[in-house]
Motif scaffolding. Sequence first.
Motif, short mmCIF file in Angstrom:
data_model
loop_
_atom_site.label_atom_id
_atom_site.label_comp_id
_atom_site.label_asym_id
_atom_site.label_seq_id
_atom_site.Cartn_x
_atom_site.Cartn_y
_atom_site.Cartn_z
N PRO A 248 0.84 -1.21 0.00
CA PRO A 248 0.00 0.00 0.00
C PRO A 248 0.87 1.25 0.00
O PRO A 248 1.98 1.23 0.57
CB PRO A 248 -0.77 -0.10 1.32
N VAL A 249 0.36 2.33 -0.61
CA VAL A 249 1.11 3.59 -0.65
C VAL A 249 1.44 4.05 0.78
O VAL A 249 2.50 4.63 1.04
CB VAL A 249 0.30 4.67 -1.41
N ALA A 250 0.54 3.74 1.75
CA ALA A 250 0.81 4.12 3.14
C ALA A 250 2.10 3.46 3.64
O ALA A 250 2.90 4.09 4.34
CB ALA A 250 -0.37 3.73 4.02
N ASP A 251 2.31 2.18 3.29
CA ASP A 251 3.54 1.50 3.73
C ASP A 251 4.76 2.06 3.01
O ASP A 251 5.84 2.16 3.59
CB ASP A 251 3.44 -0.01 3.45
N LEU A 252 4.56 2.41 1.74
CA LEU A 252 5.67 3.04 1.01
C LEU A 252 6.07 4.34 1.71
O LEU A 252 7.26 4.62 1.90
CB LEU A 252 5.24 3.35 -0.43
N ALA A 253 5.05 5.13 2.11
CA ALA A 253 5.35 6.41 2.77
C ALA A 253 6.15 6.17 4.06
O ALA A 253 7.11 6.90 4.35
CB ALA A 253 4.04 7.14 3.09
N LYS A 254 5.79 5.12 4.80
CA LYS A 254 6.53 4.82 6.05
C LYS A 254 7.97 4.44 5.73
O LYS A 254 8.91 4.86 6.42
CB LYS A 254 5.85 3.68 6.81
N LEU A 255 8.15 3.64 4.69
CA LEU A 255 9.51 3.24 4.30
C LEU A 255 10.35 4.45 3.90
O LEU A 255 11.53 4.56 4.23
CB LEU A 255 9.46 2.29 3.10
N ILE A 256 9.71 5.39 3.19
CA ILE A 256 10.43 6.57 2.74
C ILE A 256 10.74 7.47 3.93
O ILE A 256 11.83 8.06 4.02
CB ILE A 256 9.64 7.31 1.64
N ALA A 257 9.80 7.55 4.86
CA ALA A 257 10.06 8.33 6.07
C ALA A 257 11.31 7.77 6.78
O ALA A 257 12.21 8.51 7.17
CB ALA A 257 8.85 8.29 7.00
N ALA A 258 11.37 6.44 6.87
CA ALA A 258 12.52 5.81 7.53
C ALA A 258 13.81 6.06 6.74
O ALA A 258 14.86 6.34 7.32
CB ALA A 258 12.26 4.31 7.69
N THR A 259 13.71 6.01 5.41
CA THR A 259 14.90 6.21 4.58
C THR A 259 15.46 7.62 4.77
O THR A 259 16.67 7.81 4.84
CB THR A 259 14.53 6.03 3.07
N THR A 260 14.56 8.59 4.84
CA THR A 260 15.02 9.98 4.94
C THR A 260 15.30 10.40 6.38
O THR A 260 15.90 11.44 6.62
CB THR A 260 13.96 10.95 4.36
N GLY A 261 14.79 9.61 7.33
CA GLY A 261 14.98 9.96 8.75
C GLY A 261 13.88 10.86 9.29
O GLY A 261 14.03 11.47 10.34
N PHE A 262 12.72 10.90 8.60
CA PHE A 262 11.60 11.73 9.06
C PHE A 262 10.85 11.00 10.18
O PHE A 262 10.46 9.84 10.02
CB PHE A 262 10.65 12.01 7.89
N THR A 263 10.63 11.67 11.30
CA THR A 263 9.99 11.01 12.43
C THR A 263 8.63 11.65 12.80
O THR A 263 8.02 11.28 13.79
CB THR A 263 10.90 11.05 13.68
N GLY A 264 8.18 12.61 11.99
CA GLY A 264 6.92 13.31 12.29
C GLY A 264 5.70 12.51 11.86
O GLY A 264 5.75 11.30 11.64
N GLU A 265 4.57 13.23 11.67
CA GLU A 265 3.29 12.58 11.36
C GLU A 265 3.09 12.49 9.84
O GLU A 265 3.43 13.42 9.10
CB GLU A 265 2.15 13.42 11.96
N ILE A 266 2.52 11.36 9.39
CA ILE A 266 2.16 11.22 7.96
C ILE A 266 0.64 11.34 7.89
O ILE A 266 -0.07 10.56 8.52
CB ILE A 266 2.61 9.87 7.39
N ARG A 267 0.15 12.34 7.12
CA ARG A 267 -1.30 12.56 7.04
C ARG A 267 -1.76 12.34 5.59
O ARG A 267 -1.14 12.87 4.66
CB ARG A 267 -1.61 13.99 7.47
N PHE A 268 -2.84 11.59 5.41
CA PHE A 268 -3.34 11.32 4.05
C PHE A 268 -4.44 12.32 3.69
O PHE A 268 -5.20 12.74 4.56
CB PHE A 268 -3.82 9.87 3.93
#
Length: 316
Positions: A248-268
């Motif tokens: 799911p795109v949501a899981d992709l977003a989490k993976l990208i957050a981890a790759t870039t080091g982003f620890t904030g909130e992901i809002r759809f």
Amino acid sequence: MRRALTLTTPIYVAGHTGLVGSACLRLLARRGVSRLITATSAELDLRDRDATREFLRRHNPQVVLAAAARVGGIAANAAAPAEFLSDNLRIQLSLLDAARELRVPRLLFLGSSCVYPRDCPQPIRESALLTGPLEPTNEAYAVAKIAGLVHVRSVRREDGLPWISAMPTNLYGPHDRFDAERAHVLPALLRKFHEAIRSGAGTVEVWGTGRPRREFLHVDDLAAACLTLLERYDDDEPVNVGTGEDLPVADLAKLIAATTGFTGEIRFDPSRPDGTPRKLLDVGRIRALGWRPEIGLEAGLAGTYDWYLRHQEVAV
Ligand SMILES: NC(=O)c1ccc[n+]([C@@H]2O[C@H](COP(=O)([O-])OP(=O)(O)OC[C@H]3O[C@@H](n4cnc5c(N)ncnc54)[C@H](OP(=O)(O)O)[C@@H]3O)[C@@H](O)[C@H]2O)c1
């Protein structure tokens, strides 16, 4: 390599500055292919039939890798459908007509998984082409691409030239487009998360519900698949190229957050379009030829982010 593809075969990589073309060029150079023919769109506008014919006549390629196209994500396709239709039809017509006139022995045309009908059974088999209505957000682009696929098949039937087509899934990697207007979902998200970190934003907004499932293939794996096809495939039907796995795109977003080091909130943002609900390719045909992907999504994302960090000035 089969006779059509030796180390001294003149190969024209059309679109060599792009995501796909640059990966093919890197791989061919690494394999020691010495006669690589290229031209930027400023040097040769492939929409210009006469200039294209003249270019092919002068360079006499024995293989054409047709990876030049006007390409973009949902936003770009929605904003300029007439340009996507017209430019891609014109690029294909001049390139394929010129190659046909010169009887170029081998040509690989790049189609795309987004040209399959919106609601076709998953995983998508090559036979699903032209069996139902298209996804409305990229209908114009898809119709142009389908014309290219039928063009290749028609030349095979009429002239007996062993031209072929590949249908890659969503691709990513070095030389992708990261700008908000033209980027596909993966590079667009990489950039968004990167910019959120830089600006100190606590939230990243992602288009759509996050529920659509997508498959992603590193472009270096696609380049290897293109060479496998040129060496081993000769049939009317296009060949799907993907990993055979989606998320799911949501899981992709989490993976990208981890790759870039982003620890904030992901809002759809569900008011934005989701596009096709699911798009997973059946990759049985290319697997049977002995190709398989080698770059996993996490490693591929890390490498792509690293490339983006080193090339931000050209990637925007
Ligand atoms: N990206 C994906 O996820 C994806 C997925 C499936 C299939 N594909 C297919 O793969 C192919 C290549 O896509 P891509 O992602 O590599 O695109 P890209 O990164 O946008 O590159 C497009 C290339 O086409 C060239 N080009 C565009 N208009 C031209 C023109 N009028 N004359 C000459 N060259 C022109 C560009 O040259 P300049 O830079 O010199 O302008 C560039 O080298 C397309 O057919 C696409 O449908 C892509």
